[in-house]
Design a protein around this motif. Structure first.
Motif, mmCIF file in Angstrom:
data_model
loop_
_atom_site.group_PDB
_atom_site.id
_atom_site.type_symbol
_atom_site.label_atom_id
_atom_site.label_comp_id
_atom_site.label_asym_id
_atom_site.label_seq_id
_atom_site.Cartn_x
_atom_site.Cartn_y
_atom_site.Cartn_z
ATOM 1 N N GLU A 87 -3.071 5.643 -5.657
ATOM 2 C CA GLU A 87 -4.312 5.796 -4.881
ATOM 3 C C GLU A 87 -4.798 7.249 -4.945
ATOM 4 O O GLU A 87 -5.981 7.509 -5.151
ATOM 5 C CB GLU A 87 -4.055 5.378 -3.432
ATOM 6 C CG GLU A 87 -5.303 5.167 -2.594
ATOM 7 C CD GLU A 87 -4.972 4.783 -1.141
ATOM 8 O OE1 GLU A 87 -4.131 3.894 -0.934
ATOM 9 O OE2 GLU A 87 -5.564 5.392 -0.230
ATOM 10 N N LEU A 88 -3.860 8.185 -4.799
ATOM 11 C CA LEU A 88 -4.232 9.601 -4.859
ATOM 12 C C LEU A 88 -4.749 9.967 -6.254
ATOM 13 O O LEU A 88 -5.614 10.838 -6.400
ATOM 14 C CB LEU A 88 -3.028 10.494 -4.530
ATOM 15 C CG LEU A 88 -2.498 10.481 -3.099
ATOM 16 C CD1 LEU A 88 -1.243 11.334 -2.988
ATOM 17 C CD2 LEU A 88 -3.553 10.981 -2.132
ATOM 18 N N ARG A 102 0.831 -1.202 0.000
ATOM 19 C CA ARG A 102 0.000 0.000 0.000
ATOM 20 C C ARG A 102 0.868 1.256 0.000
ATOM 21 O O ARG A 102 0.509 2.265 -0.605
ATOM 22 C CB ARG A 102 -0.934 -0.011 1.223
ATOM 23 C CG ARG A 102 -1.955 1.082 1.139
ATOM 24 C CD ARG A 102 -3.235 0.786 1.890
ATOM 25 N NE ARG A 102 -4.069 1.994 1.792
ATOM 26 C CZ ARG A 102 -4.695 2.560 2.809
ATOM 27 N NH1 ARG A 102 -4.621 2.018 4.013
ATOM 28 N NH2 ARG A 102 -5.403 3.658 2.637
ATOM 29 N N ARG A 104 8.202 3.472 -4.483
ATOM 30 C CA ARG A 104 7.069 4.371 -4.269
ATOM 31 C C ARG A 104 7.178 5.596 -5.177
ATOM 32 O O ARG A 104 6.183 6.056 -5.739
ATOM 33 C CB ARG A 104 7.047 4.781 -2.795
ATOM 34 C CG ARG A 104 5.940 5.742 -2.448
ATOM 35 C CD ARG A 104 5.923 6.056 -0.966
ATOM 36 N NE ARG A 104 7.100 6.826 -0.561
ATOM 37 C CZ ARG A 104 7.294 7.287 0.666
ATOM 38 N NH1 ARG A 104 6.411 7.037 1.603
ATOM 39 N NH2 ARG A 104 8.377 7.974 0.952
ATOM 40 N N VAL A 106 0.730 4.548 -2.918
ATOM 41 C CA VAL A 106 0.113 5.776 -2.402
ATOM 42 C C VAL A 106 -0.253 6.762 -3.513
ATOM 43 O O VAL A 106 -1.384 7.241 -3.580
ATOM 44 C CB VAL A 106 1.017 6.466 -1.351
ATOM 45 C CG1 VAL A 106 0.521 7.884 -1.057
ATOM 46 C CG2 VAL A 106 1.038 5.684 -0.054
ATOM 47 N N VAL A 107 0.692 7.056 -4.384
ATOM 48 C CA VAL A 107 0.394 8.051 -5.429
ATOM 49 C C VAL A 107 -0.690 7.542 -6.400
ATOM 50 O O VAL A 107 -1.645 8.259 -6.688
ATOM 51 C CB VAL A 107 1.675 8.508 -6.154
ATOM 52 C CG1 VAL A 107 1.339 9.542 -7.230
ATOM 53 C CG2 VAL A 107 2.656 9.105 -5.159
#
Lengths: 320, 211
Positions: free
Chosen positions: A102-103, A95, A149, A99-100
Motif C-alpha cells: 500500500e505504501l 490489510r 507482512r 501495508v508495505v
C-alpha cells in the motif's frame, strides 16, 4: 550483500552501544546476532534499516551506502519483524499484510493476490484469516502474519528482532521449524537477533556472538560451538556446551552405504543428511531397528545411520 | 401539573434550543482547537507540560468565578458565556487527544516506522484512528461538563435552561426549578448517548479494537 564497516553507535554521555563492528553478510544467508541483553545486537540490527542512525562507519546494501537514500524508501525495501509483532489492530489481517505494498502504491488487485499467497505460505488459510482482525488470532498466528507482512513487497533483506521471543516454547519451536525453511527457500538474506543460543544455532547459517557492543566471534554454529574464540564466548554457552555440540554435529560424516532395500513405511523414522546427532538419537529411540535410513530432500536413499556409530560419535564428544 | 407543562412548554423548548446552541458551539470550537493542539503536543515534550498545565489551571477555576471574570472582558451576554464554556471544554479534549495518541502501543509504532511509514502516514493511518475512542471520550466529557455549566450562564444574560431554574429559586417555586433542571439532565444524557453512537461510527476497524 550487506556490509558493515567499522560501525560505531554512541549515545550522549559516552555510552557506546555498538563498538567498531565490521561484518559482511552474504546474499541468501541467515546470520544470527546472539548475546545477552544490552550487548548491542538489537542496536546493530536497527542501524541497518536506520531506525537508529549510526555515529560513524558505513553500512552498504548491495554496494549502496544506506545513508545515500532516504530512510523511508530504505525501510520499504527491507522486511522487518519484531518481538511484539505490532500488527495494526484496526486493520484486517489481509490489510496488515498489505501495508508495505500500500505504501509503495501497488494496485489493489496485485496487493490482494500477493497477500493471499503470503498467508498461504505462512500456513494461514486466506479465506479463513484475511478478513479477521489481529485480536482474534493467537500469538503464534499473529507472528505468522508478522512474517508474511515482512515478506509482502518481496524484499531481499529481512531484519528480525527476537521474532519468537514472546511465544511459548512449543509455538516457538513450531514457528522456527516452519518459517525458517520458508525464508531460506525464498533466498532471503535474514539478519536475526536473539538471546537464545539454541534458537541461534537452529536458524542460523552463521552466528555472531556479541558482547559489550563488539562481535566476539562469527562463524558457522558448529565451528563457534567447537572452537570458541575466547572465554567470553565459552561462558555464553555455559553449561549447555554439550547439548549445543550434539545439536550442531551433523550426521553426514557417519552415514554408511547400504545395499539393503528399505521398505517404504511412513511410520519408521527417517533422517536427512543435515540432521544433527540429537535428531539421530531421537530417531533411534523411536525405531525398533538398529539403524535408521537417511534420505535427501528428493527422497533418494543416502544410506543408514547405525546405533553403534551414533554412540561412538557421542562418546567422542564427551571425551573432548 | 399537566396544565403547568403545557403552559411552560414553549418557553422550555426555546431555552433548551439556546442551551444546545451554547454547548454545541463551545464544544465544537474547543474540539477544533484542542484536537490539533493535542496532536502537536505529542510531537514536543517541551511544550506539552506547560500547555497541559495552563489548561488544567483553567479547569480548576470555579465556574461562577470564571463567568464573572468574562464580564469585564466580553461584557454581559452570549459572548462571555461562550468563551467561558469553550475554556472549560478545552482540557478534556486536549488531554484525551494527547494521551490517546501517546498511548498507542509502542510495538505498533515501531512496526509502522520499520515498514517505512512517514510520520504523517503513521499519524493518519495508525495513531489517529486508534486514538478515536479516547478523543471521543474527551468530547463526551466536555459536552456533559458544558451542559452543566451552561445552566449558570443565565446569570450573565446568556439564556439557556438556567433561566427557569433561577426564576424558580427566586420565587421559591420548585415546579419552575424542575422545569429547567429535568430538561438539562435529560439533555446531558441524550448528548452523551448521541456522541457515544458517533464514536462507534467514527472508529475504523472497531471490531479489531475490542478487547
Amino acid at each position: 550483500m550487506i556490509r558493515l564497516d567499522q560501525v560505531i553507535k554512541t549515545y550522549p554521555g559516552n555510552v557506546t552501544a555498538v563498538d567498531n563492528v565490521s561484518l559482511e553478510i552474504k546474499k541468501g544467508e541467515t546470520i544470527v546476532f546472539v548475546g545477552t541483553s544490552g550487548c548491542g545486537k538489537t542496536t546493530t540490527l536497527k542501524l541497518i534499516n536506520r531506525l537508529i542512525e549510526l555515529t560513524s562507519g558505513t553500512i552498504t546494501l548491495d554496494g549502496k551506502d544506506i545513508t545515500s537514500m532516504d530512510s523511508y524508501s530504505l525501510r520499504r525495501t527491507i522486511g522487518y519483524v519484531i518481538q511484539y509483532v505490532g500488527l495494526f489492530p484496526h486493520f484486517t489481517i489481509g490489510r496488515n499484510v498489505g501495508v508495505v505494498p500500500e505504501l509503495l502504491g501497488w494496485d489493489k488487485e496485485k496487493t490482494h493476490e500477493r497477500t493471499n499467497k503470503l498467508l498461504t505460505m505462512v500456513g494461514l488459510e486466506p479465506d479463513e484469516f484475511a478478513t479477521r482482525f489481529p485480536n482474534e488470532l493467537s500469538g503464534g498466528q499473529q507472528q505468522r502474519v508478522g512474517v508474511a507482512r515482512a515478506l509482502a513487497a518481496d524484499p531481499d533483506v529481512i531484519l528480525m528482532d527476537e521474532p519468537f521471543g514472546a511465544l511459548d516454547p512449543i509455538t516457538r519451536e513450531t514457528l522456527q521449524d516452519e518459517l525458517s525453511p520458508l525464508w531460506n527457500e525464498l533466498d532471503k538474506t535474514v539478519v536475526f537477533v536473539t538471546h537464545d543460543i539454541f534458537e541461534a544455532v537452529k536458524v542460523g547459517d552463521r552466528i555472531a556472538v556479541m558482547d559489550a557492543g563488539k562481535i566476539l566471534q562469527v562463524g558457522k554454529p558448529a565451528e563457534v560451538i567447537k572452537n570458541p574464540a575466547n572465554d567470553r564466548v565459552t561462558s555464553f554457552f555455559s553449561q549447555h556446551r554439550f547439548q549445543l555440540e550434539l545439536l550442531t554435529t551433523r550426521i553426514d560424516s557417519i552415514i554408511e552405504k547400504t545395499d539393503e532395500k528399505i521398505p517404504e513405511n511412513k511410520k519408521t523414522p527417517k533422517l536427512h543428511p543435515h540432521d544433527s546427532l540429537i535428531d539421530a538419537m531421537d530417531a533411534l529411540k523411536r525405531s525398533d531397528d538398529q539403524n535408521v535410513p537417511v534420505f535427501d530432500t528428493k527422497n533418494n536413499l543416502q544410506g543408514i545411520v547405525t546405533r553403534a556409530s551414533v554412540t561412538r560419535e557421542i562418546s567422542k564428544l564427551i571425551e573432548q | 401539573m399537566v396544565e403547568f407543562v403545557i403552559q411552560m412548554y414553549p418557553e422550555i423548548l426555546e431555552r433548551t434550543v439556546e442551551h444546545v446552541y451554547l454547548v454545541a458551539i463551545a464544544v465544537g470550537a474547543a474540539a477544533f482547537i484542542a484536537i490539533p493542539t493535542g496532536i502537536l503536543l505529542t510531537r514536543s515534550e517541551k511544550l506539552s507540560g506547560p500547555v497541559m498545565g495552563v489548561a488544567s489551571v483553567i479547569q480548576t477555576i470555579p465556574s461562577l468565578a470564571l463567568l464573572g471574570l468574562m464580564i469585564p472582558i466580553f461584557g454581559i451576554g452570549v459572548g462571555a458565556a461562550l468563551v467561558a464554556l469553550f475554556l472549560y471544554a478545552l482540557l478534556p479534549i486536549l488531554r484525551n487527544t494527547f494521551t490517546g495518541i501517546n498511548g498507542v502501543d509502542k510495538a505498533i509504532i515501531e512496526a509502522g516506522r520499520g515498514m517505512g511509514m512517514t510520520d504523517k502516514q503513521l499519524l493518519v493511518k495508525v495513531q489517529l484512528p486508534l486514538a478515536v475512542p479516547v478523543i471521543m471520550a474527551g468530547v463526551r466529557t466536555s459536552t456533559v461538563i458544558c451542559v452543566g455549566i451552561a445552566t449558570l450562564v443565565g446569570l450573565i444574560g446568556a439564556g439557556g435552561l438556567g433561566i427557569p431554574i433561577f426564576q424558580g429559586i427566586a420565587m421559591v417555586r420548585s415546579d419552575l426549578i424542575l422545569a429547567g433542571a429535568i430538561p438539562a439532565a435529560l439533555l446531558a444524557l441524550l448528548l452523551d448517548f448521541i456522541l457515544g453512537k458517533a464514536e462507534i461510527k467514527l472508529t475504523p476497524g472497531r471490531k479489531g479494537m475490542q478487547q
